[in-house]
Write an enzyme that holds these catalytic residues in place. Structure first.
Site, mmCIF file in Angstrom:
data_model
loop_
_atom_site.group_PDB
_atom_site.id
_atom_site.type_symbol
_atom_site.label_atom_id
_atom_site.label_comp_id
_atom_site.label_asym_id
_atom_site.label_seq_id
_atom_site.Cartn_x
_atom_site.Cartn_y
_atom_site.Cartn_z
ATOM 1 N N GLU A 270 8.409 6.340 8.680
ATOM 2 C CA GLU A 270 8.835 5.365 7.671
ATOM 3 C C GLU A 270 10.358 5.167 7.697
ATOM 4 O O GLU A 270 10.845 4.059 7.533
ATOM 5 C CB GLU A 270 8.385 5.799 6.270
ATOM 6 N N ASP B 282 7.864 -3.846 -0.028
ATOM 7 C CA ASP B 282 9.043 -4.281 0.732
ATOM 8 C C ASP B 282 8.965 -5.797 0.912
ATOM 9 O O ASP B 282 8.118 -6.454 0.296
ATOM 10 C CB ASP B 282 9.126 -3.539 2.081
ATOM 11 N N CYS C 18 0.294 -12.693 8.102
ATOM 12 C CA CYS C 18 0.995 -13.482 7.073
ATOM 13 C C CYS C 18 2.496 -13.386 7.323
ATOM 14 O O CYS C 18 3.264 -12.858 6.540
ATOM 15 C CB CYS C 18 0.633 -12.953 5.684
ATOM 16 N N TYR D 269 10.501 2.389 -2.202
ATOM 17 C CA TYR D 269 9.515 1.921 -1.224
ATOM 18 C C TYR D 269 9.052 3.065 -0.324
ATOM 19 O O TYR D 269 7.854 3.288 -0.133
ATOM 20 C CB TYR D 269 10.117 0.792 -0.358
HETATM 21 FE FE1 SF4 Z 1 -0.884 -15.350 4.165
HETATM 22 FE FE2 SF4 Z 1 -2.351 -17.460 4.966
HETATM 23 FE FE3 SF4 Z 1 -3.472 -15.098 4.618
HETATM 24 FE FE4 SF4 Z 1 -2.650 -16.488 2.529
HETATM 25 S S1 SF4 Z 1 -4.286 -17.040 3.962
HETATM 26 S S2 SF4 Z 1 -2.365 -14.297 2.850
HETATM 27 S S3 SF4 Z 1 -0.795 -17.430 3.344
HETATM 28 S S4 SF4 Z 1 -1.930 -15.629 6.159
#
Ligand code: SF4
Length: 343
Positions: free
Chosen positions: A42, A142, A196, A124
């Site tokens: 970490e 984070d 994401c 964190y």
């Molecule tokens: Fe992120 Fe898209 Fe998943 Fe929503 S659907 S958590 S914006 S990758």
């Protein structure tokens, strides 16, 4: 947290854990629940990419497989092993904590509060170590987690604000599936790293899609909301490469306080005033080096013969061949490389 059309109410924690168990990357620190190893990983991963950390982590674990082994090693050797990873205070903190734990014969901390007392461990990191090593719920929030969760809820809260961090922390602990705290924490990190992502979230293959308010509202590109940080401070630095009659290069050890403390540098013209250098300098090359909050524009000059006052222990001529064995601050690596090429 405010809930968007889809986010929050459904059990996204279970979906996240199921995905993580299936899709996680095979990383060496995921083969262990040893809190020491989780702690080291970490700390290394703070502000640093996984690919960069991998060889450093493997070497660190070979050289220092336990808290006691780390405590017994000289700090110079630990810093040498850290060379190139940057943010050297992380290595100093790891070593200082290992020394204290060993000296006081203390077991490795087992609560978030105790972990928080280790040097270099903030909210964190304490929560991450606790949930990953001990498999107990704790909110490790984070930048990645803030991004994922505010999108999940289509929240317009400013992720630069502490209040948003607190809200996100309070929310996520309510979604940790029983007995899966470790997978949940790592799952959120992994989702932020692989799916994401900041600019182009891959919603088509996201396990959160049916739970995600930003996706449902077509707002993934505009979220999260973040006020702009201040631009890094620009500084001009002039560095002198002074070579003696044996081809050795003058170096200076930086003070034990401040930026890049205790590391070797090629001396700045400012540092040279300390030893009263007299000699002609010629421009050689220039480059930029970016730290978190500042940017250096470095002008490198050369001088093949100079007069100066006698040197103290913070000044030394080093052979170019030996430079790979001393701890040179990352901001000066380009100069070492140029000298190696120039031999
Ligand atoms: Fe992120 Fe898209 Fe998943 Fe929503 S659907 S958590 S914006 S990758």
């Amino acid at each position: 947290m405010d809930r968007g059309a889809r986010g929050g109410a459904t059990d996204w924690g279970t979906a996240l854990v199921a995905w993580f168990c299936e899709a996680q990357r095979d990383l060496p620190w995921r083969h262990t629940a040893d809190p020491y190893r989780v702690w080291v990983s970490e700390i290394m991963l703070q502000q640093t990419r996984v690919e960069t950390v991998l060889p450093y982590y493997e070497r660190f674990m070979t050289h220092y497989p336990t808290v006691e082994a780390l405590a017994a090693a000289p700090i110079e050797r630990v810093l040498k092993d850290w060379e190139g990873l940057g943010y050297y205070s992380r290595a100093r903190h790891l070593h200082a904590a290992a020394v204290t734990l060993t000296k006081e014969r203390r077991a490795f901390p087992t609560t978030v509060e105790e972990l928080r007392t280790l040097p270099g461990v903030g909210d964190y990191t304490a929560a991450a170590i606790y949930s990953i090593a001990f498999n107990r719920p704790a909110p490790a929030v984070d930048g990645n987690v803030l991004r994922v969760v505010t999108r999940l809820y289509a929240s317009e809260d400013d992720i630069a604000k502490e209040a948003t961090k607190k809200k996100v922390a309070e929310e996520i602990v309510t979604h940790v599936p029983t007995d899966h705290a470790s997978d949940f924490t790592q799952g959120l990190m992994e989702l932020g790293a692989l799916v994401c992502t900041p600019k182009h979230p891959d919603c088509e293959r996201c396990p959160m899609q049916t739970h995600c308010a930003a996706f449902g509202q077509g707002r993934t590109a505009e979220l999260p909301f973040k006020t702009k940080p201040h631009a890094p401070k620009q500084e001009q630095i002039e560095i002198a490469v002074i070579v003696d009659e044996n081809g050795h290069v003058l170096m200076h050890r930086r003070p034990e306080q401040g930026l890049l403390k205790g590391l070797w540098e090629y001396p700045s013209t400012e540092a040279l005033q300390e030893i009263g250098v007299v000699g002609a300098m010629k421009n050689w090359f220039s480059y930029d080096h970016v730290f978190t909050h500042r940017r250096w524009h470095v002008q490198v000059c050369r001088a093949d013969f100079c007069r100066m006052r006698p040197l103290n222990e913070n000044w030394k001529y080093h052979a170019v061949d030996d430079m790979k064995d001393i701890m040179i601050a990352g901001a000066f690596k380009k100069i070492r490389e140029a000298l190696e090429q120039d031999r």
